[in-house]
Design a protein around this motif. Structure first.
Motif, PDB file in Angstrom:
ATOM      1  N   HIS A 249       0.841  -1.196   0.000  1.00  0.00           N
ATOM      2  CA  HIS A 249       0.000   0.000   0.000  1.00  0.00           C
ATOM      3  C   HIS A 249       0.887   1.261   0.000  1.00  0.00           C
ATOM      4  N   VAL A 250       1.868   1.273   0.891  1.00  0.00           N
ATOM      5  CA  VAL A 250       2.798   2.407   0.965  1.00  0.00           C
ATOM      6  C   VAL A 250       3.586   2.542  -0.330  1.00  0.00           C
ATOM      7  N   ASP A 251       4.110   1.420  -0.828  1.00  0.00           N
ATOM      8  CA  ASP A 251       4.900   1.453  -2.060  1.00  0.00           C
ATOM      9  C   ASP A 251       4.099   1.997  -3.240  1.00  0.00           C
ATOM     10  N   ARG A 252       2.828   1.675  -3.269  1.00  0.00           N
ATOM     11  CA  ARG A 252       1.993   2.179  -4.381  1.00  0.00           C
ATOM     12  C   ARG A 252       1.940   3.698  -4.363  1.00  0.00           C
ATOM     13  N   TYR A 253       1.794   4.282  -3.182  1.00  0.00           N
ATOM     14  CA  TYR A 253       1.761   5.742  -3.083  1.00  0.00           C
ATOM     15  C   TYR A 253       3.119   6.351  -3.433  1.00  0.00           C
ATOM     16  N   ILE A 254       4.191   5.673  -3.042  1.00  0.00           N
ATOM     17  CA  ILE A 254       5.530   6.175  -3.387  1.00  0.00           C
ATOM     18  C   ILE A 254       5.718   6.148  -4.898  1.00  0.00           C
ATOM     19  N   GLU A 255       5.236   5.075  -5.547  1.00  0.00           N
ATOM     20  CA  GLU A 255       5.308   4.987  -7.007  1.00  0.00           C
ATOM     21  C   GLU A 255       4.519   6.114  -7.661  1.00  0.00           C
ATOM     22  N   ASP A 256       3.444   6.542  -6.985  1.00  0.00           N
ATOM     23  CA  ASP A 256       2.614   7.626  -7.530  1.00  0.00           C
ATOM     24  C   ASP A 256       3.215   9.004  -7.273  1.00  0.00           C
ATOM     25  N   GLY A 257       4.358   9.053  -6.526  1.00  0.00           N
ATOM     26  CA  GLY A 257       5.043  10.328  -6.358  1.00  0.00           C
ATOM     27  C   GLY A 257       5.096  10.882  -4.955  1.00  0.00           C
ATOM     28  N   LEU A 258       4.436  10.222  -3.975  1.00  0.00           N
ATOM     29  CA  LEU A 258       4.512  10.721  -2.599  1.00  0.00           C
ATOM     30  C   LEU A 258       5.862  10.354  -1.977  1.00  0.00           C
ATOM     31  N   LYS A 259       6.308  11.183  -1.069  1.00  0.00           N
ATOM     32  CA  LYS A 259       7.503  10.857  -0.296  1.00  0.00           C
ATOM     33  C   LYS A 259       7.141   9.777   0.723  1.00  0.00           C
ATOM     34  N   PRO A 260       8.118   8.955   1.180  1.00  0.00           N
ATOM     35  CA  PRO A 260       7.812   7.825   2.070  1.00  0.00           C
ATOM     36  C   PRO A 260       6.986   8.184   3.291  1.00  0.00           C
ATOM     37  N   ASN A 261       7.339   9.262   3.989  1.00  0.00           N
ATOM     38  CA  ASN A 261       6.585   9.607   5.196  1.00  0.00           C
ATOM     39  C   ASN A 261       5.130   9.980   4.878  1.00  0.00           C
ATOM     40  N   ALA A 262       4.945  10.686   3.772  1.00  0.00           N
ATOM     41  CA  ALA A 262       3.572  11.053   3.368  1.00  0.00           C
ATOM     42  C   ALA A 262       2.798   9.813   2.937  1.00  0.00           C
ATOM     43  N   ALA A 263       3.461   8.887   2.258  1.00  0.00           N
ATOM     44  CA  ALA A 263       2.816   7.646   1.823  1.00  0.00           C
ATOM     45  C   ALA A 263       2.410   6.803   3.025  1.00  0.00           C
ATOM     46  N   ILE A 264       3.288   6.733   4.032  1.00  0.00           N
ATOM     47  CA  ILE A 264       2.984   5.982   5.253  1.00  0.00           C
ATOM     48  C   ILE A 264       1.777   6.595   5.970  1.00  0.00           C
ATOM     49  N   LYS A 265       1.764   7.908   6.076  1.00  0.00           N
ATOM     50  CA  LYS A 265       0.663   8.601   6.745  1.00  0.00           C
ATOM     51  C   LYS A 265      -0.673   8.327   6.040  1.00  0.00           C
ATOM     52  N   GLN A 266      -0.696   8.402   4.698  1.00  0.00           N
ATOM     53  CA  GLN A 266      -1.923   8.192   3.935  1.00  0.00           C
ATOM     54  C   GLN A 266      -2.404   6.745   4.039  1.00  0.00           C
ATOM     55  N   TYR A 279       4.726   2.788   9.953  1.00  0.00           N
ATOM     56  CA  TYR A 279       6.104   3.300   9.863  1.00  0.00           C
ATOM     57  C   TYR A 279       7.105   2.238  10.315  1.00  0.00           C
ATOM     58  N   ASP A 280       6.827   1.629  11.489  1.00  0.00           N
ATOM     59  CA  ASP A 280       7.742   0.625  12.032  1.00  0.00           C
ATOM     60  C   ASP A 280       7.827  -0.592  11.119  1.00  0.00           C
ATOM     61  N   ALA A 281       6.669  -1.023  10.608  1.00  0.00           N
ATOM     62  CA  ALA A 281       6.657  -2.186   9.722  1.00  0.00           C
ATOM     63  C   ALA A 281       7.417  -1.904   8.434  1.00  0.00           C
ATOM     64  N   TYR A 282       7.243  -0.699   7.911  1.00  0.00           N
ATOM     65  CA  TYR A 282       7.889  -0.344   6.656  1.00  0.00           C
ATOM     66  C   TYR A 282       9.405  -0.285   6.817  1.00  0.00           C
ATOM     67  N   HIS A 283       9.869   0.362   7.872  1.00  0.00           N
ATOM     68  CA  HIS A 283      11.306   0.517   8.058  1.00  0.00           C
ATOM     69  C   HIS A 283      11.956  -0.758   8.593  1.00  0.00           C
ATOM     70  N   GLN A 284      11.178  -1.644   9.207  1.00  0.00           N
ATOM     71  CA  GLN A 284      11.708  -2.928   9.634  1.00  0.00           C
ATOM     72  C   GLN A 284      12.142  -3.750   8.423  1.00  0.00           C
ATOM     73  N   VAL A 285      11.365  -3.641   7.366  1.00  0.00           N
ATOM     74  CA  VAL A 285      11.707  -4.338   6.122  1.00  0.00           C
ATOM     75  C   VAL A 285      13.019  -3.787   5.558  1.00  0.00           C
ATOM     76  N   ASP A 286      13.204  -2.465   5.646  1.00  0.00           N
ATOM     77  CA  ASP A 286      14.434  -1.838   5.175  1.00  0.00           C
ATOM     78  C   ASP A 286      15.650  -2.399   5.925  1.00  0.00           C
ATOM     79  N   LYS A 287      15.505  -2.591   7.259  1.00  0.00           N
ATOM     80  CA  LYS A 287      16.628  -3.083   8.055  1.00  0.00           C
ATOM     81  C   LYS A 287      16.981  -4.522   7.694  1.00  0.00           C
ATOM     82  N   LYS A 288      15.938  -5.345   7.405  1.00  0.00           N
ATOM     83  CA  LYS A 288      16.172  -6.735   7.042  1.00  0.00           C
ATOM     84  C   LYS A 288      16.914  -6.831   5.706  1.00  0.00           C
ATOM     85  N   GLU A 289      16.585  -5.907   4.818  1.00  0.00           N
ATOM     86  CA  GLU A 289      17.230  -5.913   3.504  1.00  0.00           C
ATOM     87  C   GLU A 289      18.675  -5.456   3.618  1.00  0.00           C
TER      88      GLU A 289
END
Length: 289
Positions: A249-266, A279-289
């Motif tokens: 869901h967040v990635d779709r908004y980022i693809e549409d042009g929103l910045k990550p924090n705005a995409a997470i909020k929406q 936010y925590d779930a999204y950035h947890q994935v970043d740490k695993k990668e």
């Protein structure tokens, strides 16, 4: 836009003429006159229409037009009108074009740019609706439900959240099965059965679906108009993101042009989650990668 001025032409015309649904006194003066003046009467059942014509002294020639011969008879009738003849189409009872092939003939005439004049008159659905006591401000006429169980349930499911009164026709031997389907899909709503309208044994049964099914345990006779109360519930909405995970869901908004924090909020707002959860779930994935 094609304009038809129905009463400013005396040329060949297709007349749609309603006939009584049970009581011959419901035949209008105008209907009798038109049937006597046209060159041909296209009848769903010529034997049934012959009885009507004899009663009113109508001697117009009858031709057969019904569901099984409409593909041949319909074009032939259009050719007759184009050749200068006026034609009246009638069904066995009520308004042609409602649950019968009269509507197909009307479409053929319109396609051929021929005038179509419809006379007002008897109609089982509207007669029953007005007498039902159910809402008349908005209604949906469906007619006969499919005979096969799965197809019937599919139709009822599509009508489950219709807010207006829903009008069906049904034969006596299928009534109980139909009401069982309504009970399974709609629940125990208010319902009215109109039986043998305008005839000697006309009857209205008002109650709930459950009560109607109990009534069906007895002997069932007559042709029915079944009217079901509309839904008071709103159809559930399906949001575009329901099939996505929160991260997708967040990635779709980022693809549409929103910045990550705005995409997470929406995404969090739409899913009814806290911003920190997404936010925590999204950035947890970043740490695993």
């Amino acid at each position: 836009m094609n304009s038809q001025k129905s009463y400013q032409t005396d040329g060949p015309t297709l007349y749609v003429v309603p006939t009584p649904i049970g009581n011959l006194e419901d035949m209008t003066y105008r209907a009798v006159r038109i049937l006597g003046e046209v060159d041909l009467i296209a009848a769903e059942d010529t034997r049934q229409t012959m009885k009507l014509c004899r009663h009113f002294g109508i001697e117009t020639k009858l031709v057969s037009y019904h569901e099984h011969n409409k593909h041949v008879s319909g074009p032939r009738l259009i050719e007759d009108i184009e050749a200068g003849k006026s034609v009246a189409v009638v069904s066995d009872a009520g308004m042609p074009g409602i649950s019968d092939p009269g509507s197909d003939l009307v479409r053929l005439a319109i396609a051929a740019k021929l005038p179509v004049v419809v006379l007002p008159g008897a109609n089982a659905a509207l007669t029953a609706l007005v007498a039902s006591g159910l809402a008349t401000e908005r209604f949906l006429y469906y007619g006969f439900l499919p005979r096969k169980k799965k197809e019937r349930l599919d139709v009822l499911t599509s009508l489950q959240y219709e807010p207006g009164t829903i009008i069906f026709y049904e034969a006596p031997h299928r009534l109980k099965e139909m009401l069982t389907g309504i009970q399974n899909v709609f629940g125990n709503r208010q319902l009215v059965l109109g039986r043998e309208l305008t005839k000697t044994f006309e009857e209205f049964l008002r109650g709930t679906v459950d009560e109607a099914l109990v009534w069906c345990e007895g002997e069932i006779r007559g042709e029915f108009v079944v009217m079901v109360e509309g839904s008071t519930e709103m159809a559930p909405t399906h949001d575009w993101w329901e099939a996505l995970s929160p991260l997708e869901h967040v990635d779709r908004y980022i693809e549409d042009g929103l910045k990550p924090n705005a995409a997470i909020k929406q995404a969090a707002k739409e899913r009814g989650l806290s911003r920190s959860e997404v936010y925590d779930a999204y950035h947890q994935v970043d740490k695993k990668e």
